[in-house]
Design a protein around this motif. Structure first.
Motif, PDB file in Angstrom:
ATOM      1  N   ASP A   8       0.927  -1.194   0.080  1.00 53.82           N
ATOM      2  CA  ASP A   8      -0.050  -0.010  -0.197  1.00 53.82           C
ATOM      3  C   ASP A   8       1.067   1.236   0.049  1.00 53.82           C
ATOM      4  N   ASN A  19      -9.807  -0.393   0.125  1.00 57.35           N
ATOM      5  CA  ASN A  19      -8.564  -1.059   0.369  1.00 57.35           C
ATOM      6  C   ASN A  19      -8.894  -2.404   0.980  1.00 57.35           C
ATOM      7  N   VAL A 145      -4.727  -8.009  -4.895  1.00 54.73           N
ATOM      8  CA  VAL A 145      -4.987  -6.195  -5.197  1.00 54.73           C
ATOM      9  C   VAL A 145      -6.294  -5.923  -5.653  1.00 54.73           C
ATOM     10  N   GLN A 149      -4.970  -2.500  -9.829  1.00 50.12           N
ATOM     11  CA  GLN A 149      -3.601  -2.923  -9.673  1.00 50.12           C
ATOM     12  C   GLN A 149      -3.513  -3.957 -10.646  1.00 50.12           C
ATOM     13  N   ILE A 181     -14.932  -7.494  -3.895  1.00 52.24           N
ATOM     14  CA  ILE A 181     -15.378  -6.414  -4.735  1.00 52.24           C
ATOM     15  C   ILE A 181     -14.212  -5.818  -5.432  1.00 52.24           C
ATOM     16  N   PRO A 182     -13.847  -5.980  -6.559  1.00 50.35           N
ATOM     17  CA  PRO A 182     -12.793  -5.319  -7.394  1.00 50.35           C
ATOM     18  C   PRO A 182     -12.436  -4.276  -7.238  1.00 50.35           C
ATOM     19  N   LYS A 192     -13.839   4.842  -8.432  1.00 49.27           N
ATOM     20  CA  LYS A 192     -13.137   4.018  -7.246  1.00 49.27           C
ATOM     21  C   LYS A 192     -12.885   4.957  -5.967  1.00 49.27           C
TER      22      LYS A 192
HETATM   23  P1  ATP Z   1      -4.009   6.499  -3.537  1.00 50.75           P
HETATM   24  O1  ATP Z   1      -5.339   7.138  -3.854  1.00 50.75           O
HETATM   25  O2  ATP Z   1      -3.079   7.111  -2.856  1.00 50.75           O
HETATM   26  O3  ATP Z   1      -3.445   5.529  -4.949  1.00 50.75           O
HETATM   27  P2  ATP Z   1      -5.383   4.140  -2.846  1.00 50.75           P
HETATM   28  O4  ATP Z   1      -6.841   4.086  -2.042  1.00 50.75           O
HETATM   29  O5  ATP Z   1      -5.559   3.639  -4.256  1.00 50.75           O
HETATM   30  O6  ATP Z   1      -4.568   5.317  -2.635  1.00 50.75           O
HETATM   31  P3  ATP Z   1      -3.333   2.274  -2.624  1.00 50.75           P
HETATM   32  O7  ATP Z   1      -2.373   2.280  -1.452  1.00 50.75           O
HETATM   33  O8  ATP Z   1      -2.748   2.879  -4.015  1.00 50.75           O
HETATM   34  O9  ATP Z   1      -4.707   2.697  -2.075  1.00 50.75           O
HETATM   35  O10 ATP Z   1      -3.557   0.724  -3.039  1.00 50.75           O
HETATM   36  C1  ATP Z   1      -3.705  -0.298  -1.692  1.00 50.75           C
HETATM   37  C2  ATP Z   1      -4.595  -1.534  -2.340  1.00 50.75           C
HETATM   38  O11 ATP Z   1      -6.153  -1.246  -2.199  1.00 50.75           O
HETATM   39  C3  ATP Z   1      -4.293  -1.860  -3.891  1.00 50.75           C
HETATM   40  O12 ATP Z   1      -4.304  -3.585  -3.825  1.00 50.75           O
HETATM   41  C4  ATP Z   1      -5.456  -1.461  -4.393  1.00 50.75           C
HETATM   42  O13 ATP Z   1      -5.906  -2.263  -5.657  1.00 50.75           O
HETATM   43  C5  ATP Z   1      -6.515  -1.541  -3.610  1.00 50.75           C
HETATM   44  N1  ATP Z   1      -7.424  -0.469  -3.770  1.00 50.75           N
HETATM   45  C6  ATP Z   1      -7.383   0.908  -3.544  1.00 50.75           C
HETATM   46  N2  ATP Z   1      -8.854   1.303  -3.632  1.00 50.75           N
HETATM   47  C7  ATP Z   1      -9.637   0.508  -4.020  1.00 50.75           C
HETATM   48  C8  ATP Z   1     -11.086   0.420  -4.228  1.00 50.75           C
HETATM   49  N3  ATP Z   1     -11.836   1.487  -4.206  1.00 50.75           N
HETATM   50  N4  ATP Z   1     -11.704  -0.813  -4.396  1.00 50.75           N
HETATM   51  C9  ATP Z   1     -10.826  -2.149  -4.281  1.00 50.75           C
HETATM   52  N5  ATP Z   1      -9.679  -1.956  -4.151  1.00 50.75           N
HETATM   53  C10 ATP Z   1      -8.935  -0.792  -3.770  1.00 50.75           C
END
Ligand code: ATP
Ligand code: MG
Length: 331
Positions: A8, A19, A145, A149, A181-182, A192
């Motif tokens: 993360d 997340n 993920v 991702q 939930i993808p 998202k």
């Molecule tokens: P940022 O906006 O700073 O990128 P983020 O919320 O996207 O933060 P990350 O740290 O980039 O969080 O991602 C952490 C994990 O959470 C990854 O596996 C990402 O695919 C997953 N993830 C992030 N947002 C979602 C979402 N809305 N639904 C499902 N999975 C999510």
């Protein structure tokens, strides 16, 4: 034992519900079955947050508390900090030699980040290469993920296959594992939920925060009066109810879905139910977080030791990589 690597970005001091359903829930579920490495990706955070206003240290500690609060067990899981794993960036450089520039230019996450106003830097382009190295350095087999991702994990697969074909079998081929939930939508109904998008319900939100956010949530814009038939499909309120309701909540959720689609229940009533469901889900997480908040030295020690362990693994892999490529003359 097969390995997991996932991580993360410390762009915030807390995780959000997206997340959780996208990735964290799978990590908790699989921690007994897999040797799990969980990476706090501070270098990745810097690609969009390199100005000095981001308090990385506070965010790193916050994410550690987040992991422990959802029930990840430090006896089983290795927590590590990306910038402390010497060897990974060197592996990343080697992978970049095998990477077509056009592949990096086509990555969907890049366009999204540029559209959000981030500077067009090499760091942003390089993101998938460093992420591939994060995954391949500990020789991970599985990468839990969210859907956003998935393309990055597929890139890591492709590059591992290419490396193995050229130089011999060094890397296992990693598989993505997408959450139940993808992609969880944000409270604004947009794409998202994101840590940096101002549309998130955080695992650290107080019951009052949750209530405020849910009551002003986006629902169904086509529904003007309570008696108008409403849309359940794609409505974030019902998506959250399905994601976070317990088995005991299911009959009430089903009932509300039916009434909503017939125009027989108002948004406010359903939202009040959602507030209850979310606070029930968050309560034990809040309690566990409060326990660890009193033990900052313990939390720092867990991350320090995990980073040292991950560094040893990365160094081992780097040596194998160099040997396979016959560039290990002076080692
Ligand atoms: P940022 O906006 O700073 O990128 P983020 O919320 O996207 O933060 P990350 O740290 O980039 O969080 O991602 C952490 C994990 O959470 C990854 O596996 C990402 O695919 C997953 N993830 C992030 N947002 C979602 C979402 N809305 N639904 C499902 N999975 C999510
Ligand atoms: Mg993200």
């Amino acid at each position: 034992m097969k390995r997991i690597l996932t991580g993360d970005r410390p762009t915030n001091e807390s995780f959000h519900l997206g997340n959780y359903v996208g990735s964290l829930a799978n990590r908790v579920k699989l921690q007994d079955e897999y040797d799990s490495y969980i990476l706090i990706a501070d270098l990745h955070a810097l690609t969009t947050h390199f100005d000095k206003t981001t308090d990385l240290e506070k965010n790193i500690r916050g994410l550690m508390l987040g992991y422990l609060s959802i029930g990840l067990d430090p006896e089983k899981v290795t927590f590590c900090l990306q910038s402390g794993i010497n060897g990974t960036t060197e592996i990343a450089y080697i992978l970049s030699i095998l990477t077509q520039r056009s592949v990096l230019e086509r990555q969907p996450a890049l366009k999204e980040k540029l559209d959000q106003g981030n500077q067009d830097t090499l760091g942003l382009y390089y993101y998938p290469v460093l992420m591939a190295a994060d995954i391949l350095a500990p020789k991970a087999n599985l990468v839990p993920v969210g859907k956003d991702q998935k393309a990055h994990v597929e890139f890591a697969r492709d590059i591992a296959i290419k490396f193995n074909n050229l130089y011999g079998n060094v890397f296992p081929i990693p598989e993505p594992l997408i959450g139940e939930i993808p992609t969880l939508p944000g409270t604004d109904g947009q794409g998202k939920m994101g840590k940096s998008l101002n549309n998130a319900i955080f695992l650290t939100d107080t019951p009052e925060d949750v209530e405020k956010k849910v009551m002003s949530m986006y629902t169904d814009p086509t529904r003007l009066k309570v008696t108008d038939p409403g849309h359940v499909e794609g409505n974030p309120v019902f998506i959250y109810l399905d994601a976070f309701g317990t088995d005991d909540d299911k009959p009430q959720t089903t009932n509300y879905k039916l009434l909503y689609s017939k125009g027989q229940v108002g948004d406010v009533e359903v939202k009040k139910f959602l507030v209850k469901v979310l606070n029930n889900f968050l309560d034990p997480i809040r309690k566990r977080r409060a326990e660890y908040e009193n033990k900052p030295e313990l939390v720092d020690k867990i991350l320090k030791e995990g980073t040292e362990k991950a560094r040893i693994e990365a160094q081992k892999t780097l040596l194998e990589v160099k040997k396979a490529m016959k560039i290990d003359y002076f080692i």
